[in-house]
Design an enzyme around this catalytic site. Sequence first.
Site: not given
Length: 307
Positions: A68, A220, A231, A268
Amino acid sequence: MMRLLQCLTAVTLCLGNVVPTIEIAPGVNMPMVAFGSYNGSLTRCSVQEGVQQWLQLGGRHVDTADMYETEADVGAAIRGSGVPRKDIFVTTKVPGPIGNQAVQQMILQQSLPKLGLDYLDLVLIHYPCLALSDFPNKCGAALQRERLDTWKGLMELRRAGKIRAIGVSNYDAEQVKEVIEAFKEAPAVNQVEWHLAYHNETLRSALQKAGVTIEAWASLAGPTSGIVEKVPSISLSDERLKQVAEHYGVSTAQVELRWETQKQVVPITATCTKEHALADLSIFNFTISDKDMQYLDDLMPAEAVSV
């Protein structure tokens, strides 16, 4: 009574929004909702601002990764938050099976200095293969030796007191089994994509039997969902989800996060908005019924998605 039961495993007294913990390794208790520091998840604030706000509002679990490039931002947020280090659970990830020496050097010479910390609570092997472009179809047995060698390096760091627990990310059941058979211990955590439209119950069952806690990235089905492979997803504005949320007097995001935690999956999340952060931290203030849990389990995307 229900609120009291929910607080029995919490770190602090049952006042306000208390986040329960789950024991992922002997003596290592992980808060059951985390704040992610992937840049793509935060559009209205910096990573440092988002993490610092989370900590100051009562969040105590922060997730980052070498990939990240936000470890320094997380470290600055921790220092700026005023929250004692001992009260914060910090996770980072090494890119993949980089080997024993390389993983030790990365943690000691890069991650810890960038974060400004003396130790890490949890370190994950981010992917079971070296190149993200190889995931998931080219992460097979050919890389098993490298995966296990990397695990050995993390074990040495644990013995040295530099990390408290070791886990994996994006591993399938067979790759988790490799670790168990080689070292007679299971990964503390397997962090995988997990949300209403994309949840592998077969994997969850296998991991629970092995004593592995699941963490949910893209909890979410937000901007990180499908970054590796396409997906399905269910929008937070889905009318079916709204009906469940209205029944409990909460938001649709709270319903999805609570659905995950009631399945012992640790979500998360990430937000720049104070109100949303407080809502994420208050998901343990209600309980979804068994009937509604099954209803949510069975939800399918409103529109067909080619995967």
